[in-house]
Motif scaffolding. Structure first.
Motif, PDB file in Angstrom:
ATOM      1  N   GLY A  60     -93.501 -63.387-110.473  1.00  0.00           N
ATOM      2  CA  GLY A  60     -93.067 -64.546-109.707  1.00  0.00           C
ATOM      3  C   GLY A  60     -92.611 -65.681-110.601  1.00  0.00           C
ATOM      4  O   GLY A  60     -92.844 -65.686-111.809  1.00  0.00           O
ATOM      5  N   GLY A  61     -91.942 -66.658-109.989  1.00  0.00           N
ATOM      6  CA  GLY A  61     -91.443 -67.806-110.727  1.00  0.00           C
ATOM      7  C   GLY A  61     -92.478 -68.906-110.847  1.00  0.00           C
ATOM      8  O   GLY A  61     -93.661 -68.724-110.550  1.00  0.00           O
ATOM      9  N   ARG A  62     -92.013 -70.063-111.281  1.00  0.00           N
ATOM     10  CA  ARG A  62     -92.891 -71.211-111.488  1.00  0.00           C
ATOM     11  C   ARG A  62     -93.409 -71.752-110.158  1.00  0.00           C
ATOM     12  O   ARG A  62     -92.745 -71.655-109.143  1.00  0.00           O
ATOM     13  N   LYS A  63     -94.577 -72.340-110.226  1.00  0.00           N
ATOM     14  CA  LYS A  63     -95.237 -72.826-109.033  1.00  0.00           C
ATOM     15  C   LYS A  63     -95.701 -74.266-109.250  1.00  0.00           C
ATOM     16  O   LYS A  63     -95.775 -74.709-110.381  1.00  0.00           O
ATOM     17  N   PRO A  64     -95.990 -74.988-108.142  1.00  0.00           N
ATOM     18  CA  PRO A  64     -95.998 -74.557-106.735  1.00  0.00           C
ATOM     19  C   PRO A  64     -94.604 -74.541-106.131  1.00  0.00           C
ATOM     20  O   PRO A  64     -93.770 -75.382-106.467  1.00  0.00           O
ATOM     21  N   ALA A  65     -94.355 -73.597-105.264  1.00  0.00           N
ATOM     22  CA  ALA A  65     -93.063 -73.495-104.583  1.00  0.00           C
ATOM     23  C   ALA A  65     -93.236 -72.623-103.354  1.00  0.00           C
ATOM     24  O   ALA A  65     -94.153 -71.787-103.286  1.00  0.00           O
ATOM     25  N   VAL A  66     -92.344 -72.797-102.395  1.00  0.00           N
ATOM     26  CA  VAL A  66     -92.390 -72.034-101.144  1.00  0.00           C
ATOM     27  C   VAL A  66     -91.428 -70.858-101.240  1.00  0.00           C
ATOM     28  O   VAL A  66     -90.230 -71.044-101.505  1.00  0.00           O
ATOM     29  N   GLY A  67     -91.962 -69.667-101.046  1.00  0.00           N
ATOM     30  CA  GLY A  67     -91.139 -68.474-101.095  1.00  0.00           C
ATOM     31  C   GLY A  67     -91.032 -67.790 -99.743  1.00  0.00           C
ATOM     32  O   GLY A  67     -91.935 -67.887 -98.909  1.00  0.00           O
ATOM     33  N   LEU A  68     -89.927 -67.099 -99.525  1.00  0.00           N
ATOM     34  CA  LEU A  68     -89.678 -66.367 -98.290  1.00  0.00           C
ATOM     35  C   LEU A  68     -89.144 -64.978 -98.630  1.00  0.00           C
ATOM     36  O   LEU A  68     -88.509 -64.789 -99.668  1.00  0.00           O
ATOM     37  N   PHE A  69     -89.393 -64.022 -97.751  1.00  0.00           N
ATOM     38  CA  PHE A  69     -88.751 -62.723 -97.887  1.00  0.00           C
ATOM     39  C   PHE A  69     -87.340 -62.836 -97.335  1.00  0.00           C
ATOM     40  O   PHE A  69     -87.151 -63.151 -96.164  1.00  0.00           O
ATOM     41  N   ALA A  70     -86.337 -62.583 -98.163  1.00  0.00           N
ATOM     42  CA  ALA A  70     -84.949 -62.668 -97.729  1.00  0.00           C
ATOM     43  C   ALA A  70     -84.330 -61.300 -97.483  1.00  0.00           C
ATOM     44  O   ALA A  70     -83.221 -61.203 -96.954  1.00  0.00           O
ATOM     45  N   GLY A  71     -85.029 -60.247 -97.847  1.00  0.00           N
ATOM     46  CA  GLY A  71     -84.520 -58.900 -97.614  1.00  0.00           C
ATOM     47  C   GLY A  71     -85.540 -57.880 -98.069  1.00  0.00           C
ATOM     48  O   GLY A  71     -86.335 -58.144 -98.985  1.00  0.00           O
ATOM     49  N   GLN A  72     -85.527 -56.723 -97.413  1.00  0.00           N
ATOM     50  CA  GLN A  72     -86.492 -55.680 -97.768  1.00  0.00           C
ATOM     51  C   GLN A  72     -85.923 -54.305 -97.431  1.00  0.00           C
ATOM     52  O   GLN A  72     -85.294 -54.121 -96.391  1.00  0.00           O
ATOM     53  N   GLU A  73     -86.162 -53.363 -98.334  1.00  0.00           N
ATOM     54  CA  GLU A  73     -85.807 -51.968 -98.083  1.00  0.00           C
ATOM     55  C   GLU A  73     -87.016 -51.099 -98.374  1.00  0.00           C
ATOM     56  O   GLU A  73     -87.631 -51.216 -99.439  1.00  0.00           O
ATOM     57  N   ILE A  74     -87.365 -50.257 -97.428  1.00  0.00           N
ATOM     58  CA  ILE A  74     -88.435 -49.280 -97.621  1.00  0.00           C
ATOM     59  C   ILE A  74     -87.819 -47.900 -97.506  1.00  0.00           C
ATOM     60  O   ILE A  74     -87.165 -47.570 -96.514  1.00  0.00           O
ATOM     61  N   ARG A  75     -88.030 -47.105 -98.538  1.00  0.00           N
ATOM     62  CA  ARG A  75     -87.429 -45.773 -98.606  1.00  0.00           C
ATOM     63  C   ARG A  75     -88.510 -44.744 -98.882  1.00  0.00           C
ATOM     64  O   ARG A  75     -89.217 -44.830 -99.895  1.00  0.00           O
ATOM     65  N   LEU A  76     -88.664 -43.801 -97.975  1.00  0.00           N
ATOM     66  CA  LEU A  76     -89.592 -42.704 -98.179  1.00  0.00           C
ATOM     67  C   LEU A  76     -88.855 -41.562 -98.871  1.00  0.00           C
ATOM     68  O   LEU A  76     -87.797 -41.125 -98.413  1.00  0.00           O
ATOM     69  N   ILE A  77     -89.403 -41.109 -99.963  1.00  0.00           N
ATOM     70  CA  ILE A  77     -88.782 -40.054-100.769  1.00  0.00           C
ATOM     71  C   ILE A  77     -89.459 -38.709-100.513  1.00  0.00           C
ATOM     72  O   ILE A  77     -88.806 -37.682-100.340  1.00  0.00           O
ATOM     73  N   LYS A  78     -90.773 -38.754-100.517  1.00  0.00           N
ATOM     74  CA  LYS A  78     -91.567 -37.554-100.218  1.00  0.00           C
ATOM     75  C   LYS A  78     -92.759 -37.998 -99.392  1.00  0.00           C
ATOM     76  O   LYS A  78     -93.906 -37.887 -99.807  1.00  0.00           O
ATOM     77  N   GLY A  79     -92.449 -38.549 -98.213  1.00  0.00           N
ATOM     78  CA  GLY A  79     -93.483 -39.107 -97.364  1.00  0.00           C
ATOM     79  C   GLY A  79     -94.143 -38.053 -96.505  1.00  0.00           C
ATOM     80  O   GLY A  79     -93.851 -36.855 -96.632  1.00  0.00           O
ATOM     81  N   PRO A  80     -95.008 -38.545 -95.618  1.00  0.00           N
ATOM     82  CA  PRO A  80     -95.327 -39.945 -95.374  1.00  0.00           C
ATOM     83  C   PRO A  80     -96.363 -40.486 -96.351  1.00  0.00           C
ATOM     84  O   PRO A  80     -96.842 -39.762 -97.232  1.00  0.00           O
ATOM     85  N   LEU A  81     -96.703 -41.803 -96.177  1.00  0.00           N
ATOM     86  CA  LEU A  81     -97.841 -42.381 -96.877  1.00  0.00           C
ATOM     87  C   LEU A  81     -99.059 -42.241 -95.966  1.00  0.00           C
ATOM     88  O   LEU A  81     -98.957 -42.382 -94.756  1.00  0.00           O
ATOM     89  N   PHE A  82    -100.206 -41.979 -96.573  1.00  0.00           N
ATOM     90  CA  PHE A  82    -101.387 -41.604 -95.811  1.00  0.00           C
ATOM     91  C   PHE A  82    -102.487 -42.669 -95.859  1.00  0.00           C
ATOM     92  O   PHE A  82    -102.642 -43.383 -96.858  1.00  0.00           O
ATOM     93  N   VAL A  83    -103.244 -42.728 -94.782  1.00  0.00           N
ATOM     94  CA  VAL A  83    -104.433 -43.576 -94.726  1.00  0.00           C
ATOM     95  C   VAL A  83    -105.484 -43.008 -95.692  1.00  0.00           C
ATOM     96  O   VAL A  83    -105.631 -41.784 -95.824  1.00  0.00           O
ATOM     97  N   ASP A  84    -106.180 -43.911 -96.383  1.00  0.00           N
ATOM     98  CA  ASP A  84    -107.258 -43.537 -97.312  1.00  0.00           C
ATOM     99  C   ASP A  84    -106.776 -42.643 -98.454  1.00  0.00           C
ATOM    100  O   ASP A  84    -107.527 -41.787 -98.949  1.00  0.00           O
ATOM    101  N   GLN A  85    -105.529 -42.857 -98.880  1.00  0.00           N
ATOM    102  CA  GLN A  85    -104.970 -42.135-100.015  1.00  0.00           C
ATOM    103  C   GLN A  85    -104.781 -43.119-101.170  1.00  0.00           C
ATOM    104  O   GLN A  85    -104.331 -44.241-100.969  1.00  0.00           O
ATOM    105  N   ASP A  86    -105.117 -42.693-102.374  1.00  0.00           N
ATOM    106  CA  ASP A  86    -104.926 -43.537-103.551  1.00  0.00           C
ATOM    107  C   ASP A  86    -103.472 -43.486-104.009  1.00  0.00           C
ATOM    108  O   ASP A  86    -102.877 -42.402-104.104  1.00  0.00           O
TER     109      ASP A  86
END
Length: 252
Positions: A165-191
């Protein structure tokens, strides 16, 4: 009951956020009708009054074959002319540590997420039997899977450990997000282990952005199972030292 495992194994959703939504606001989501056999669609969301919320894309299969929203935007970025809040960061910079994470049904995921997976499953708008402990046993993988909308919680819970992250204090927002499953799914209680890297830095008139790619490895096999790209935008005006430091750097 869910019926198609393809989305949970190789699904990708990529979105650029246009306007903030607060609790209580009504939002409508739209997906273009795909052609027969298509594996890629465009999507968008808007508020009740027509204010745009996001624009994006989704696919199944090899996400690299499609013009997804965030990679297309990254390709068009111009080098920043002068960063202040993020001036200590560099493209190619990797997270300070390899983060270790898992998500249980009743596990607290940190102060940024005041709810558990069990809480989310009580109110989720698109329920699936495979998300539950009992139903997961009947899933194609014989285990409960993490809903797509909770993957960002899983991957965000330990993000401070990366120190990207950058210098603080400052207000940050999510401006974009991509989630890509390659060999999913992701599992509950999995490390899982997470490795992060800055893949782009950018700025606008009002913000400075850090684009971070997070790679998700299932343990103990160290299999790459998913990736996330997150555009974290910081409001320049929220950093109290912005103007003074910009002058010191010869940027104002």
């Amino acid at each position: 009951m869910c019926s198609d495992r393809t989305w949970f194994e190789t699904g990708c959703i990529s979105a650029h956020y246009q306007n903030m939504v607060v609790e209580g606001e009504s939002v409508r989501a739209f997906v273009d009708l795909p052609a027969p056999g298509a594996t890629f669609v465009r999507l968008r969301a808007e508020k009740a009054d027509g204010t745009p919320v996001l624009t994006g894309t989704a696919s199944v299969g090899d996400a690299g074959q499609h013009p997804h929203e965030l990679p297309q935007r990254i390709a068009k970025l111009r080098p920043p002319q002068g960063l202040v809040v993020n001036r200590d960061l560099r493209v190619g910079q990797r997270g300070a540590v390899v983060e270790k994470i898992r998500m249980g049904f009743d596990q607290h995921m940190g102060d940024h997420y005041p709810f558990t997976l069990a809480d989310k499953l009580k109110v989720i708008t698109e329920p699936c039997d495979w998300y539950t402990a009992e139903g997961g046993q009947r899933s194609p993988w014989g285990r409960a899977i993490i809903p797509t909308e909770m993957i960002s919680v899983l991957l965000g819970a330990t993000s401070a450990e990366a120190q990207l992250g950058g210098r603080k204090p400052a207000v940050g927002l999510f401006a974009g997000q991509e989630i890509r499953l390659i060999k999913g799914p992701l599992f509950v209680d999995q490390d899982y282990e997470l490795e992060r890297e800055i893949i782009a830095l950018s700025e606008s008139a009002r913000t400075e952005s850090v684009w971070v790619r997070t790679q998700v490895y299932e343990m103990p096999s160290r299999t790459l199972v998913a990736e996330m790209i997150l555009n974290g935008a910081t409001m320049k005006a929220s950093y109290p030292h912005y103007e003074a430091e910009a002058k010191e750097l010869g940027l104002a």
